[in-house]
Design a protein around this motif. Structure first.
Motif, PDB file in Angstrom:
ATOM      1  N   ALA A  26      -3.711  15.684   1.106  1.00  0.00           N
ATOM      2  CA  ALA A  26      -4.296  14.961   2.245  1.00  0.00           C
ATOM      3  C   ALA A  26      -3.434  13.753   2.611  1.00  0.00           C
ATOM      4  N   VAL A  27      -2.979  13.010   1.614  1.00  0.00           N
ATOM      5  CA  VAL A  27      -2.124  11.841   1.858  1.00  0.00           C
ATOM      6  C   VAL A  27      -0.805  12.290   2.488  1.00  0.00           C
ATOM      7  N   SER A  28      -0.214  13.320   1.944  1.00  0.00           N
ATOM      8  CA  SER A  28       1.049  13.841   2.443  1.00  0.00           C
ATOM      9  C   SER A  28       0.918  14.305   3.894  1.00  0.00           C
ATOM     10  N   ARG A  29      -0.140  15.037   4.182  1.00  0.00           N
ATOM     11  CA  ARG A  29      -0.382  15.505   5.553  1.00  0.00           C
ATOM     12  C   ARG A  29      -0.546  14.314   6.507  1.00  0.00           C
ATOM     13  N   MET A  30      -1.307  13.309   6.066  1.00  0.00           N
ATOM     14  CA  MET A  30      -1.529  12.121   6.883  1.00  0.00           C
ATOM     15  C   MET A  30      -0.208  11.401   7.178  1.00  0.00           C
ATOM     16  N   TYR A  31       0.612  11.191   6.137  1.00  0.00           N
ATOM     17  CA  TYR A  31       1.899  10.519   6.327  1.00  0.00           C
ATOM     18  C   TYR A  31       2.826  11.341   7.219  1.00  0.00           C
ATOM     19  N   ASN A  32       2.850  12.652   7.032  1.00  0.00           N
ATOM     20  CA  ASN A  32       3.708  13.491   7.872  1.00  0.00           C
ATOM     21  C   ASN A  32       3.274  13.461   9.332  1.00  0.00           C
ATOM     22  N   GLU A  33       1.964  13.459   9.570  1.00  0.00           N
ATOM     23  CA  GLU A  33       1.469  13.363  10.947  1.00  0.00           C
ATOM     24  C   GLU A  33       1.872  12.033  11.574  1.00  0.00           C
ATOM     25  N   GLU A  34       1.762  10.967  10.816  1.00  0.00           N
ATOM     26  CA  GLU A  34       2.138   9.636  11.320  1.00  0.00           C
ATOM     27  C   GLU A  34       3.648   9.562  11.548  1.00  0.00           C
ATOM     28  N   MET A  47       7.486  12.342   5.973  1.00  0.00           N
ATOM     29  CA  MET A  47       7.118  11.488   4.858  1.00  0.00           C
ATOM     30  C   MET A  47       8.323  11.298   3.925  1.00  0.00           C
ATOM     31  N   ALA A  48       9.076  12.363   3.674  1.00  0.00           N
ATOM     32  CA  ALA A  48      10.237  12.281   2.783  1.00  0.00           C
ATOM     33  C   ALA A  48      11.266  11.291   3.335  1.00  0.00           C
ATOM     34  N   THR A  49      11.489  11.339   4.638  1.00  0.00           N
ATOM     35  CA  THR A  49      12.426  10.400   5.267  1.00  0.00           C
ATOM     36  C   THR A  49      11.950   8.963   5.080  1.00  0.00           C
ATOM     37  N   GLY A  50      10.675   8.736   5.322  1.00  0.00           N
ATOM     38  CA  GLY A  50      10.116   7.391   5.140  1.00  0.00           C
ATOM     39  C   GLY A  50      10.260   6.915   3.711  1.00  0.00           C
ATOM     40  N   PHE A  51      10.026   7.827   2.769  1.00  0.00           N
ATOM     41  CA  PHE A  51      10.125   7.476   1.353  1.00  0.00           C
ATOM     42  C   PHE A  51      11.561   7.095   0.999  1.00  0.00           C
ATOM     43  N   VAL A  52      12.521   7.847   1.517  1.00  0.00           N
ATOM     44  CA  VAL A  52      13.929   7.521   1.266  1.00  0.00           C
ATOM     45  C   VAL A  52      14.267   6.166   1.875  1.00  0.00           C
ATOM     46  N   LEU A  53      13.841   5.933   3.122  1.00  0.00           N
ATOM     47  CA  LEU A  53      14.119   4.653   3.782  1.00  0.00           C
ATOM     48  C   LEU A  53      13.606   3.482   2.950  1.00  0.00           C
ATOM     49  N   LEU A  54      12.427   3.647   2.363  1.00  0.00           N
ATOM     50  CA  LEU A  54      11.835   2.575   1.564  1.00  0.00           C
ATOM     51  C   LEU A  54      12.507   2.421   0.196  1.00  0.00           C
ATOM     52  N   SER A  55      13.210   3.457  -0.239  1.00  0.00           N
ATOM     53  CA  SER A  55      13.841   3.436  -1.561  1.00  0.00           C
ATOM     54  C   SER A  55      15.277   2.907  -1.537  1.00  0.00           C
ATOM     55  N   ILE A  56      15.838   2.759  -0.350  1.00  0.00           N
ATOM     56  CA  ILE A  56      17.218   2.266  -0.230  1.00  0.00           C
ATOM     57  C   ILE A  56      17.205   0.746  -0.094  1.00  0.00           C
TER      58      ILE A  56
END
Length: 155
Positions: free
Chosen positions: A16-24, A32-41
């Motif tokens: 549910a969290v993953s779907r929500m983040y991907n929709e956003e 969501m994966a792109t956002g996670f990478v951006l936050l990890s750099i």
């Protein structure tokens, strides 16, 4: 969610969290994966590509695909690591920094929204339970438990 297994609850909630983040993220042309990478750099010093996978718990093949897509979209730059000629440092472009800020705000908004509905006490219990589960798994105490008990009884 009574009578549901721990893994079912974790999986259903994470989906549910993953779907929500991907929709956003899709609203901004991301995932969501792109956002996670951006936050990890590290937005100032960059981050070694080899450090991203373990930091994010992401498989190398998925990370490579995500980084390639991000580079094509102009969100990141890859540069040789001056301290390790074999390595690559990943840097955010200006556009990457803008998307990082969007990702950060999305995560903050999610956390603040959830925290409004959960008491401090329940939040502390949630963190404690999640950390205990993670620690038991990391310490290999789940499926090796019967082996450990067997070894103790034979000693």
């Amino acid at each position: 969610m009574k009578n549901k297994t721990i893994d079912y609850i974790l999986r259903a909630t994470w989906q549910a969290v993953s779907r929500m983040y991907n929709e956003e993220a899709a609203k901004y042309g991301g995932t969501m994966a792109t956002g996670f990478v951006l936050l990890s750099i590290d937005k100032e010093k960059g981050t070694p590509s080899t450090a991203l996978g373990p930091k994010m718990g992401m498989e190398a093949t998925s990370l490579t695909r995500t980084l390639k897509s991000m580079e094509e979209k102009g969100l990141i730059l890859k540069k040789k690591n001056p301290n390790d000629g074999r390595g690559v440092l990943i840097y955010l472009t200006e556009q990457g920094k803008e998307k990082r800020a969007l990702s950060k705000n999305t995560v903050i908004q999610f956390n603040e929204s959830i925290r409004k509905h959960i008491s401090d006490e329940k939040w502390e219990h949630f963190i404690e339970v999640a950390e205990t589960i993670g620690q038991l798994i990391n310490d290999k105490e789940i499926f090796n438990q019967s082996e450990n008990i067997e070894n103790e009884t034979h000693n």
